[in-house]
Scaffold this motif. Structure first.
Motif, PDB file in Angstrom:
ATOM      1  N   LYS A 311       0.820  -1.208   0.000  1.00  0.00           N
ATOM      2  CA  LYS A 311       0.000   0.000   0.000  1.00  0.00           C
ATOM      3  C   LYS A 311       0.857   1.263   0.000  1.00  0.00           C
ATOM      4  N   ARG A 312       1.905   1.262   0.839  1.00  0.00           N
ATOM      5  CA  ARG A 312       2.732   2.466   0.904  1.00  0.00           C
ATOM      6  C   ARG A 312       3.491   2.682  -0.402  1.00  0.00           C
ATOM      7  N   LEU A 313       3.977   1.578  -1.011  1.00  0.00           N
ATOM      8  CA  LEU A 313       4.685   1.700  -2.288  1.00  0.00           C
ATOM      9  C   LEU A 313       3.748   2.247  -3.364  1.00  0.00           C
ATOM     10  N   ALA A 314       2.507   1.767  -3.361  1.00  0.00           N
ATOM     11  CA  ALA A 314       1.522   2.255  -4.331  1.00  0.00           C
ATOM     12  C   ALA A 314       1.230   3.736  -4.106  1.00  0.00           C
ATOM     13  N   ASP A 315       1.132   4.153  -2.846  1.00  0.00           N
ATOM     14  CA  ASP A 315       0.867   5.564  -2.540  1.00  0.00           C
ATOM     15  C   ASP A 315       1.982   6.476  -3.047  1.00  0.00           C
ATOM     16  N   GLU A 316       3.226   6.025  -2.941  1.00  0.00           N
ATOM     17  CA  GLU A 316       4.365   6.844  -3.360  1.00  0.00           C
ATOM     18  C   GLU A 316       4.376   7.069  -4.876  1.00  0.00           C
ATOM     19  N   PHE A 317       3.854   6.076  -5.654  1.00  0.00           N
ATOM     20  CA  PHE A 317       3.944   6.156  -7.121  1.00  0.00           C
ATOM     21  C   PHE A 317       2.596   6.457  -7.788  1.00  0.00           C
ATOM     22  N   SER A 318       1.537   6.568  -7.044  1.00  0.00           N
ATOM     23  CA  SER A 318       0.198   6.719  -7.633  1.00  0.00           C
ATOM     24  C   SER A 318       0.011   8.037  -8.378  1.00  0.00           C
ATOM     25  N   THR A 319       0.799   9.055  -8.068  1.00  0.00           N
ATOM     26  CA  THR A 319       0.629  10.364  -8.717  1.00  0.00           C
ATOM     27  C   THR A 319       1.101  10.379 -10.167  1.00  0.00           C
ATOM     28  N   PHE A 320       1.802   9.317 -10.601  1.00  0.00           N
ATOM     29  CA  PHE A 320       2.390   9.327 -11.942  1.00  0.00           C
ATOM     30  C   PHE A 320       1.522   8.618 -12.984  1.00  0.00           C
ATOM     31  N   GLY A 321       0.449   7.963 -12.555  1.00  0.00           N
ATOM     32  CA  GLY A 321      -0.420   7.292 -13.515  1.00  0.00           C
ATOM     33  C   GLY A 321      -1.174   6.142 -12.879  1.00  0.00           C
ATOM     34  N   THR A 322      -1.818   5.364 -13.742  1.00  0.00           N
ATOM     35  CA  THR A 322      -2.609   4.220 -13.280  1.00  0.00           C
ATOM     36  C   THR A 322      -1.707   3.029 -12.998  1.00  0.00           C
ATOM     37  N   ILE A 323      -1.749   2.535 -11.770  1.00  0.00           N
ATOM     38  CA  ILE A 323      -0.922   1.392 -11.382  1.00  0.00           C
ATOM     39  C   ILE A 323      -1.739   0.109 -11.555  1.00  0.00           C
ATOM     40  N   LYS A 324      -1.205  -0.830 -12.352  1.00  0.00           N
ATOM     41  CA  LYS A 324      -1.889  -2.106 -12.583  1.00  0.00           C
ATOM     42  C   LYS A 324      -1.586  -3.104 -11.479  1.00  0.00           C
ATOM     43  N   SER A 325      -0.364  -3.082 -10.976  1.00  0.00           N
ATOM     44  CA  SER A 325       0.000  -3.982  -9.874  1.00  0.00           C
ATOM     45  C   SER A 325       1.203  -3.417  -9.134  1.00  0.00           C
ATOM     46  N   VAL A 326       1.330  -3.802  -7.864  1.00  0.00           N
ATOM     47  CA  VAL A 326       2.459  -3.369  -7.050  1.00  0.00           C
ATOM     48  C   VAL A 326       2.801  -4.497  -6.083  1.00  0.00           C
ATOM     49  N   LYS A 327       4.104  -4.711  -5.841  1.00  0.00           N
ATOM     50  CA  LYS A 327       4.513  -5.806  -4.969  1.00  0.00           C
ATOM     51  C   LYS A 327       5.822  -5.463  -4.284  1.00  0.00           C
ATOM     52  N   VAL A 328       5.805  -5.484  -2.934  1.00  0.00           N
ATOM     53  CA  VAL A 328       7.021  -5.356  -2.140  1.00  0.00           C
ATOM     54  C   VAL A 328       7.461  -6.764  -1.753  1.00  0.00           C
ATOM     55  N   MET A 329       8.688  -7.112  -2.070  1.00  0.00           N
ATOM     56  CA  MET A 329       9.182  -8.451  -1.765  1.00  0.00           C
ATOM     57  C   MET A 329       9.539  -8.532  -0.282  1.00  0.00           C
ATOM     58  N   CYS A 330       8.986  -9.544   0.405  1.00  0.00           N
ATOM     59  CA  CYS A 330       9.141  -9.662   1.853  1.00  0.00           C
ATOM     60  C   CYS A 330       9.859 -10.947   2.241  1.00  0.00           C
ATOM     61  N   ASP A 331      10.488 -10.913   3.410  1.00  0.00           N
ATOM     62  CA  ASP A 331      11.155 -12.090   3.953  1.00  0.00           C
ATOM     63  C   ASP A 331      10.102 -13.125   4.367  1.00  0.00           C
ATOM     64  N   GLY A 332      10.354 -14.395   4.013  1.00  0.00           N
ATOM     65  CA  GLY A 332       9.371 -15.444   4.272  1.00  0.00           C
ATOM     66  C   GLY A 332       9.145 -15.729   5.741  1.00  0.00           C
ATOM     67  N   THR A 333      10.137 -15.487   6.595  1.00  0.00           N
ATOM     68  CA  THR A 333      10.000 -15.807   8.027  1.00  0.00           C
ATOM     69  C   THR A 333       9.544 -14.602   8.854  1.00  0.00           C
ATOM     70  N   THR A 334      10.178 -13.445   8.611  1.00  0.00           N
ATOM     71  CA  THR A 334       9.842 -12.265   9.428  1.00  0.00           C
ATOM     72  C   THR A 334       8.696 -11.456   8.859  1.00  0.00           C
ATOM     73  N   GLY A 335       8.448 -11.569   7.553  1.00  0.00           N
ATOM     74  CA  GLY A 335       7.386 -10.793   6.918  1.00  0.00           C
ATOM     75  C   GLY A 335       7.786  -9.350   6.641  1.00  0.00           C
ATOM     76  N   ARG A 336       9.049  -8.996   6.919  1.00  0.00           N
ATOM     77  CA  ARG A 336       9.495  -7.624   6.682  1.00  0.00           C
ATOM     78  C   ARG A 336       9.972  -7.444   5.248  1.00  0.00           C
ATOM     79  N   SER A 337       9.948  -6.210   4.808  1.00  0.00           N
ATOM     80  CA  SER A 337      10.386  -5.884   3.446  1.00  0.00           C
ATOM     81  C   SER A 337      11.851  -6.259   3.252  1.00  0.00           C
ATOM     82  N   ARG A 338      12.155  -6.803   2.086  1.00  0.00           N
ATOM     83  CA  ARG A 338      13.540  -7.141   1.741  1.00  0.00           C
ATOM     84  C   ARG A 338      14.253  -5.966   1.076  1.00  0.00           C
TER      85      ARG A 338
END
Length: 466
Positions: A311-338
């Motif tokens: 959601k935060r990544l999408a918010d940062e880039f939403s002003t530049f156009g229509t976003i079809k998909s967004v994905k932050v890659m996360c650690d499988g054990t901790t769930g934190r952003s990589r």
């Protein structure tokens, strides 16, 4: 006496080389026969790795003939060399004239044995056993004779003979384009069909009754599980005519519903290798479509803080156009952003604007890196190019001669004939020649050079000896 296809040239092709074989190693081996003009190991343009073959040019044709006769299949770095006349004109290789295909070979038969077996029928230009990545024979090979007469004689005499206890097939080599055309024609005349999504109670007789209305059936087979004795829910039907098989597919494939609720799948029966090739082709087509679909609109973003989510990544880039998909890659054990993710826009203009505005912008505590996403092959190619440029820069820096303020003597070159290789310091060699030509020529074992060779060396180009 072996005679090459082009008597005016003394150029040899040397194949099946280990990746670490260099020009110097080949020079040491081939110069024992006679004067060598030049040697070139062919390398990949990007990685500079050896492609496993080289060209050796002798001064005399007789020396090249002797090399083929006495050194073919000699071991270099524990791997036998494959030496033949260099064919500059590809039309001879591609024409198929004199080319023979052999299959069902015993795994113990190598290039040397194949050459000895067929050399009695005429002059061999080349022969090769096909091998896998581990160097193990695939059970087939090729022999290219100098004449069509020798090839025909070999086919007549060796076909269906026993070699190391196995009956071999020997026939005329068919180019790939013709084989594909022949395979397509054969595919249109198929009589065997594959049927799946049958129910467990089906047997051979029930399968025959299901398809007998389409024409005369030669055989049917339902595949049975060895443990349970029940149908594996697929089988094969062999018709007498291809028209019956094609009609069966057209009328029943995907249309006949079985008791298990599934619709029959019926298609031409294929061999395992053919199925694998078709699946590989389909996978490559899907991969290429996926690459083209996201080309120019998919962005790679890194240097994200650990608390970033989609959601935060999408918010940062939403002003530049229509976003079809967004994905932050996360650690499988901790769930934190990589620390990296992807943003896909609907149009290339929007993606380009996002790169221009967001690259190096500080978001959170770090400056973002934003660029077009690349697939694995593109990244690998880019890294190889970067590595080569960096290596070349280091080599050029090493070739700059060190100033010698208190010395009046030019740098000394070792007296060794192998110095024609890339290990020469071109600048030092040019200085030595300018100061004392006789000494410099002696350093190369007395080999004579062309008038422009020393200038070529100074510029870092490959040189030739005469």
């Amino acid at each position: 006496m072996t005679s090459g296809p082009v008597s005016s040239m003394a150029s040899l092709y040397v194949g099946d080389l280990e990746s670490n074989v260099t020009e110097a190693m080949l020079f040491e081996k081939f110069s024992a026969i006679g004067p060598v003009l030049s040697i070139r190991v062919c390398r990949d343009l990007m990685t500079r790795r050896s492609l496993g073959y080289a060209y050796v040019n002798y001064q005399n044709v007789s020396d090249a003939e002797k090399a083929i006769e006495t050194m073919n299949f000699d071991a270099l770095k524990e791997k036998p060399l494959r030496i033949m006349w260099s064919q500059r004109d590809p039309s001879l290789r591609k024409s198929g004239v004199g080319n023979v295909f052999i299959k069902n070979l015993d795994k113990s038969i190598d290039n040397n044995v194949l050459h000895d077996t067929f050399s009695t029928f005429g002059t061999i230009l080349s022969c090769k056993i096909a091998q896998d990545l581990h160097g193990i024979s695939k059970g087939y090979g090729f022999v290219h004779f100098a004449t069509e007469e020798a090839a025909t004689n070999a086919i007549n005499k060796v076909n269906d003979m026993l070699l190391n206890g196995k009956k071999v097939f020997v026939g005329k080599f068919i180019p790939k384009t013709e084989r594909l055309k022949l395979a397509e024609e054969t595919a249109k005349r198929f009589t065997n069909i594959y049927v799946k999504y049958l129910t467990e109670e089906y047997n051979d007789q029930m399968l025959r009754e299901l398809f007998q209305s389409f024409g005369k059936i030669m055989s049917t087979k339902v595949m049975i599980d060895d443990k349970t004795g029940k149908s594996r829910c697929f089988g094969f039907v062999s018709f007498e005519s291809s028209d019956s098989a094609q009609k069966c597919i057209e009328e029943l494939n995907g249309k006949k519903e079985m008791a298990n609720g599934k619709k029959l799948y019926i298609n031409r029966a294929q061999k395992k290798a053919e199925r694998q090739e078709e699946l590989k082709r389909r996978f490559e087509e899907l991969r290429q479509k996926r690459v083209n679909r996201y080309k120019g609109v998919n962005l790679y973003v890194k240097n994200l803080n650990e608390d970033f989510d989609d959601k935060r990544l999408a918010d940062e880039f939403s002003t530049f156009g229509t976003i079809k998909s967004v994905k932050v890659m996360c650690d499988g054990t901790t769930g934190r952003s990589r620390g990296f993710g992807f943003v896909c826009f609907s149009a290339p203009e929007e993606a380009q604007k996002a790169i221009n505005e967001m690259n190096n912008r500080i978001v959170g505590t770090k400056p973002l890196y934003v660029a077009f996403a690349q697939n694995k092959e593109e990244r690998k190619e880019l890294l190889n190019a970067h590595f080569i440029n960096k290596t070349n820069s280091v080599l050029r820096a090493e070739q700059i001669p060190t100033p010698m303020a208190h010395s009046h003597h030019p740098p000394q070159l070792p007296s060794h004939p192998h110095l024609f290789s890339a290990a020469i310091n071109p600048a030092a060699a040019a200085m030595a020649y300018a100061a004392n030509p006789a000494m410099a020529l002696n350093a190369f074992g007395g080999h004579r050079m062309s008038s422009n060779s020393w200038n070529d060396m100074r510029r870092g180009r490959r040189i030739k000896f005469y």
